[in-house]
Scaffold this motif. Structure first.
Motif: not given
Length: 413
Positions: A73, A76-78, A80-81, A261, A264
């Motif tokens: 995760p 994944w967040r990095s 996507r950002a 993500a 949400s």
């Protein structure tokens, strides 16, 4: 805010609130690339990551999503950002523009390497309909365990195919009315099932279950599934065990994986459960995983159903918890599907079994033709959208398959 050079139509289902991942190639080239759909184009994210020397460039340089899935995760967040930044002017346009390709010009592939495949049976309306069709004299259409656990079965990982792959009508044993024994031949009751699938990124250790509350720590994203079903083969083999040849010939999946993500704003409370599930299956406090996905099923271009995923009795978080509660491990690339999605109205049922009531009341198409079950040449397409933040629409694309005639694959062929 998107960069001025990024022309994404307002209301696009593949806008920057979505950014689904897939694997594509261009023309006849053999190289497969990881891409993100944005508007009517695909961004080669591996190429951009290399150009900007991102520390995750190696994960996006593979020919499948599996390395990214396994990264977890935080990565994944990095990623996507970073992709959102690339598309909003955080890097010069000349760094990104050469790596945007028209979606119409690419070939899409199975986005991940499938490790295992499990299909559930988690929609109460579908289970009730099936019970009433197959057990019309039973007082209770549901099996006695249905409201206590998510029923599922193991499928064949090697038969998952990407959208656009033709599906050959399966052959096998079936029992015809008035005959004591079985006959062999092509299925006469081929069906579709509109479902939603989920792919595991982070593995779990053998002997330890995944809690409902930890769903998003393991699952990367969602996609669409058509669980093709040969109802006559299935009915004959379904005594006393579960689906086998009636389900294992092909399962079609959509080429775009929507990350959790992006969903949400689509999260909703599931329907009330009675009786209350056992503790390991209870929704995490204030953190339910019902999803407001709106499916559309087309048969030969005509809309025949609009199943609502928000009404699913068992959520994907509960499915994963049940799948692992006995100590079974999950691996990167494991796939599990929801089971047929059906709503309370006939126009919301997710299979021809229900829509035609097992062939007794065929579906009438606008061109005057009727369908009890699928015929050779029929094309089934399933699409879906979900609400996104700020009124945006999150699209899943579609999963499409055409039925081809059976081939001579029997013992006497």
């Amino acid at each position: 805010m998107a960069a001025e050079w990024l022309d994404v139509p307002a209301g696009s289902a593949f806008g920057t609130a979505n950014l689904p991942y897939g694997v594509f190639s261009i023309g006849a080239e053999p190289v497969r690339r990881v891409g993100v759909a944005v508007g009517d184009r695909v961004l080669d994210v591996g190429a951009v990551a290399r150009a900007v020397r991102a520390d995750f460039a190696g994960l996006l340089g593979a020919e499948s999503l599996n390395p990214l899935l396994a990264a977890g995760p935080a990565v994944w967040r990095s990623v996507r950002a970073a992709v959102r930044g690339w598309l909003s002017g955080a890097v010069p346009a000349e760094t990104v523009l050469p790596h945007l390709v028209d979606r119409a010009a690419v070939r899409l592939h199975l986005p991940f390497e499938v490790a295992d495949y499990v299909d559930f049976y988690s929609c109460e309306q579908h289970a009730v309909n099936a019970g009433r069709i197959f057990r019309p004299d039973a007082e209770e259409p549901l099996p006695p365990n249905w409201r206590h656990l998510p029923i599922g079965y193991h499928g064949r990982a090697g038969t998952l195919v990407v959208s656009g792959t033709d599906v050959v009508r399966p052959s096998g044993q079936r029992r015809e009315p008035g005959r004591e024994g079985p006959v062999f031949g092509p299925s006469a009751r081929l069906d579709f099932e509109a479902e939603v699938g989920f792919v595991v990124g982070v593995p779990s250790p053998r002997g330890r279950g995944v809690r409902v509350a930890d769903f998003a720590e393991h699952v990367f994203g969602a996609f669409l599934v058509n669980d093709w079903s040969a109802r006559d083969l299935q009915a004959w083999e379904y005594v006393p065990l579960g689906p086998f040849l009636g389900k294992s010939f092909a399962t079609s999946v959509s080429p775009w994986v929507v990350p959790l993500a992006a969903l949400s704003a689509a999260r909703v409370a599931p329907p009330p459960r009675d009786p209350e599930p056992l503790p390991y299956l209870r929704d995490a406090e204030g953190d339910p995983w019902g999803l407001d996905l709106r499916l559309t099923v087309r048969l030969n271009g005509h809309v025949v159903s609009r199943p609502p995923f928000a009404r699913m009795y068992w959520t994907p978080a509960q499915q994963l918890a049940h799948l692992t509660v006995n100590g079974a491990a999950v691996r990167t690339g494991d796939v599990f599907a929801s089971g047929t999605v059906s709503g309370p109205e006939r126009g919301e049922w997710g299979s021809l079994l229900e829509l035609s009531w097992n062939g007794a009341d065929p579906v009438r198409l606008p061109d005057g033709r009727e369908r009890g079950f699928l015929r050779d040449g029929d094309v089934v397409s399933i699409s879906a959208t979900a609400p996104g933040p700020g009124g945006a629409v999150v699209g899943f694309g579609e999963v499409t398959g055409r039925v081809l005639p059976a081939v001579g694959n029997g013992p006497n062929a």
